[in-house]
Design a protein around this motif. Structure first.
Motif, PDB file in Angstrom:
ATOM      1  N   PHE A  12       0.833  -1.383  -0.034  1.00  0.00           N
ATOM      2  CA  PHE A  12      -0.093   0.016   0.023  1.00  0.00           C
ATOM      3  C   PHE A  12       0.970   1.263   0.008  1.00  0.00           C
ATOM      4  CE2 PHE A  12       0.285  -1.170   4.711  1.00  0.00           C
ATOM      5  CZ  PHE A  12       0.850  -0.078   5.128  1.00  0.00           C
ATOM      6  N   LEU A  13       2.140   1.040  -0.099  1.00  0.00           N
ATOM      7  CA  LEU A  13       2.965   2.233  -0.037  1.00  0.00           C
ATOM      8  C   LEU A  13       2.698   3.182  -1.139  1.00  0.00           C
ATOM      9  CD1 LEU A  13       5.482   3.573   1.034  1.00  0.00           C
ATOM     10  CD2 LEU A  13       6.750   2.190  -0.118  1.00  0.00           C
ATOM     11  N   LYS A  14       2.470   2.676  -2.628  1.00  0.00           N
ATOM     12  CA  LYS A  14       2.681   3.341  -3.709  1.00  0.00           C
ATOM     13  C   LYS A  14       0.962   4.239  -3.551  1.00  0.00           C
ATOM     14  CE  LYS A  14       2.257   3.223  -8.805  1.00  0.00           C
ATOM     15  NZ  LYS A  14       1.207   4.277  -8.895  1.00  0.00           N
ATOM     16  N   SER A  15       0.231   3.647  -2.950  1.00  0.00           N
ATOM     17  CA  SER A  15      -1.072   4.316  -2.980  1.00  0.00           C
ATOM     18  C   SER A  15      -1.028   5.589  -1.889  1.00  0.00           C
ATOM     19  CB  SER A  15      -2.103   3.336  -2.462  1.00  0.00           C
ATOM     20  OG  SER A  15      -2.155   3.049  -0.885  1.00  0.00           O
ATOM     21  N   GLU A  16      -0.268   5.420  -1.047  1.00  0.00           N
ATOM     22  CA  GLU A  16       0.096   6.604  -0.164  1.00  0.00           C
ATOM     23  C   GLU A  16       0.895   7.565  -0.758  1.00  0.00           C
ATOM     24  OE1 GLU A  16       1.407   5.473   3.778  1.00  0.00           O
ATOM     25  OE2 GLU A  16      -0.700   4.567   4.266  1.00  0.00           O
ATOM     26  N   VAL A  17       1.921   7.182  -1.521  1.00  0.00           N
ATOM     27  CA  VAL A  17       2.728   8.163  -2.467  1.00  0.00           C
ATOM     28  C   VAL A  17       1.703   9.093  -3.395  1.00  0.00           C
ATOM     29  CG1 VAL A  17       4.319   8.575  -4.203  1.00  0.00           C
ATOM     30  CG2 VAL A  17       4.786   7.162  -2.070  1.00  0.00           C
ATOM     31  N   ASP A  18       0.682   8.421  -3.936  1.00  0.00           N
ATOM     32  CA  ASP A  18      -0.304   8.973  -4.876  1.00  0.00           C
ATOM     33  C   ASP A  18      -1.283   9.866  -4.119  1.00  0.00           C
ATOM     34  OD1 ASP A  18       0.792   7.450  -7.000  1.00  0.00           O
ATOM     35  OD2 ASP A  18      -0.753   5.764  -6.871  1.00  0.00           O
TER      36      ASP A  18
END
Length: 631
Positions: free
Chosen positions: A86-92
């Motif tokens: 879920f790291l990429k979703s938090e960056v987005d």
């Protein structure tokens, strides 16, 4: 205390590489660029199409934010133990939040921002498990609430209300409590952004903002801990002291809450080190001023004044005034607030030998300021303190105050009359300028009428100081010391000060007193009448003027909802009738001259009969002794 001005001190430089903040222009950029090449680059930049940010753009931005919040939430629940998924979703999500800074350049879209419901979504992200996202929300809200931007918003109050309805106060305080500033520059800057956002809101809607944050029970303790943080002075420590000052100035509930937190004692410990030394720089100077303003705001409540006296606050400010350090002027102002309407502190001030220091400043002994505005402010506080001492001190302390004016050939009385002349002249000049149309125009921002503006202009010219000086004169005359009263009259004659000048100033002061100060008004008027009578003034004219002022007061009361003559009960006994009855009763009870003589003759006859009565008593005693012997 005055409203703190917008901070303009830049944050301290961080340890990060300064090159990282520069725009990367490319490694192949030549050292020398010709004018033709510069013009060609500018023309190319003009040809680049920039999409206009419209209402539809904002709607798309809002929908994207909601979608990315939903995706991030779902992935966090699904992969709770696998952060990488879920790291990429938090960056987005973080990048999407930052896009809302564009709205700050389009004030006309603030209404749509409220209507779409973007604010609750954004404020809700302050509660996100990832503190970095909450920190970026702080930065966006700081940009959106910038006062310079909000000036161009049609209904800024609606925008601020929408933020508070989304529970911004509670959420932002929770984030401030979570952030550890010592972890790095980013966390330090996050706290700065959060405090800046609170200050922006307070500048737009001070009462509502202070009440909203005052209702959060953990905010005041956080601020007190932050302003008392050990170690070197830093930007956020200064900023926290400013926010605390704003909160205490506008919110009575916060001042009340400081009682349980022992706020006076803790804030005094914050300023105690400056009794011996001056601040090292401008940032530290601002911190000291903010801390003094906080304590001055607390002095609006009697319990805080009493606590100030108990924790040796008066001894501290007396020492600061004596040492003539940076904090001396601030201590004088604080002393004025601590003694005002507080008899207990007035007694303590005299007992702790404050008169010597106070009258040294009054006589302008020691270091003198070159700035006239600062000198006038100091004279205002000194006059106010002396007036409080004359009014509230009793017994030995009030005798010591009177003695101060009598020592050294009445030099302090002479100085008092000099101040009267100076400030009376200044107020007259202001009145003349207003009559001639030379004064400044009415300040529409303060929403005052012409009469109120005139009063404010006269206060700027020194009306308050003049009133305090003349009240001191009137009280000194009525302290029961004939020598002091005679000397006041002689000095007034020598300097050409007419009793009518003092009379006009004191009557105006009484006229502007509120209903809560009815006892003070009555006391001051009685003292003034005695002074006018003593120095040959027109008592009848004074009585007529007072009666006229009382009529105005009655008119004001009627406007406030008091019973009019038609509505009043005809059988009700008025205050005037009660006073008249008391006077008649006293006259009836008073003995006439002939009756006085009769009483004296009776007293003489009683004295003649006293030896006979004593002989009778002795005979009775002897008879009782004989009876005892027989038994």
């Amino acid at each position: 205390p005055p409203v703190p001005t917008k901070r303009k001190i830049a944050p301290p430089p961080t340890d990060a590489d300064p090159k990282s903040k520069r725009v990367k222009m490319g490694e192949d950029l030549p050292d020398d660029v010709s004018k033709e090449e510069i013009q060609q680059m500018l023309d190319q930049a003009d040809e680049v199409h920039v999409e206009a940010f419209t209402d539809n753009s904002l709607k798309r931005l809002h929908l994207q934010l909601e979608r990315k919040v939903r995706v991030n939430r779902e992935l966090r629940i699904k992969h709770a133990d696998e952060p990488d998924k879920f790291l990429k979703s938090e960056v987005d999500l973080d990048e999407e939040v930052k896009k809302f800074t564009q709205v700050a350049t389009h004030p006309e879209l603030y209404g749509s921002l409220v209507t779409l419901g973007s604010l609750p979504v954004m404020v809700g992200l302050l509660n996100h498990a990832n503190t970095d996202i909450a920190v970026d929300v702080f930065e966006v809200l700081m940009e959106l609430t910038d006062p310079e931007v909000m000036e161009n918003v049609e209904q800024p109050e609606e925008f601020v209300k929408a933020l508070f309805e989304a529970e911004l106060a509670q959420m932002s305080v929770d984030v401030l409590s979570r952030i550890e500033e010592g972890n790095g520059d980013e966390d330090f800057k996050a706290v700065t952004n959060g405090l800046t956002m609170i200050e922006n809101l307070a500048e737009i809607m001070p009462q509502e903002t202070c009440k909203a944050y005052g209702d959060i029970s953990s905010f005041l303790p956080w601020l007190i801990t932050r302003v008392r943080a050990p170690g070197a002075m830093d930007y956020n420590k200064v900023y926290a002291s400013e926010i605390l000052g704003i909160l205490l100035q506008y919110d009575e509930q916060s001042r009340q809450a400081m009682l349980k937190l022992e706020g006076v004692d803790k804030l005094l410990r914050g300023i105690a080190p400056y009794r011996k030394r001056d601040p090292a720089d401008n940032e530290e100077s601002e911190y000291v001023q903010n801390m003094f303003d906080c304590i001055c705001s607390l002095m609006l409540m009697k319990p805080h004044q009493l606590a100030f006296g108990k924790v040796q606050g008066l001894e501290l400010i007396i020492r600061m005034m004596k040492e003539r350090v940076f904090a001396a002027k601030l201590a004088l102002k604080l002393g004025d607030h601590a003694l005002r309407h507080c008899p207990e502190n007035c007694q303590i001030f005299v007992e702790k030998l404050g008169l010597k220091v106070l009258f040294a400043i009054f006589m302008k002994k020691g270091a003198k300021t070159k700035i006239r505005a600062e000198a006038r402010e100091g004279e205002e506080h000194v006059a106010s303190i002396i007036q409080s001492l004359c009014r509230y001190c009793t017994g030995t302390p009030v005798a010591r105050v009177l003695n101060k004016f009598m020592e050294n050939s009445f030099e302090k009385l002479e100085r008092l009359l000099e101040l009267h002349e100076e400030y009376h002249r200044s107020v007259q000049q202001q009145d003349k300028a207003r009559d001639e149309g030379l004064a400044e125009k009415i300040d529409r921002e303060l929403e005052v009428n012409e009469e109120e503006q005139l009063f404010l202009d006269r206060c700027d010219a020194g009306l308050f100081t003049l009133q305090q000086v003349d009240l001191i004169l009137v009280r000194l005359v009525n302290m029961g010391n004939r020598q002091a009263s005679d000397e006041v009259g002689k000095l007034m004659d020598a300097k050409g000060v007419k009793i009518e000048e003092v009379q006009a100033v004191v009557i105006e002061y009484c006229k502007n007193l509120g209903d809560a100060a009815a006892d003070e008004r009555k006391e001051v008027r009685s003292y003034l009448r005695a002074s006018v009578s003593r120095y040959g003034g027109d008592v009848n004219a004074l009585d007529a003027e007072v009666a006229e002022a009382q009529k105005d007061e009655v008119t004001d009361n009627e406007a406030d909802g008091a019973a009019t003559p038609e509505d009043a009960d005809p059988d009700a006994v008025t205050d005037e009738e009660t006073v008249a009855k008391e006077v008649l009763t006293k006259k009836e009870q008073a003995p006439e001259p002939e009756k006085k003589k009769d009483r004296k003759e009776k007293e003489k006859e009683k004295e003649k009969d006293k030896p006979k009565e004593k002989e009778k008593e002795k005979e009775k005693v002897k008879e009782k002794e004989k009876e005892k012997d027989k038994e």
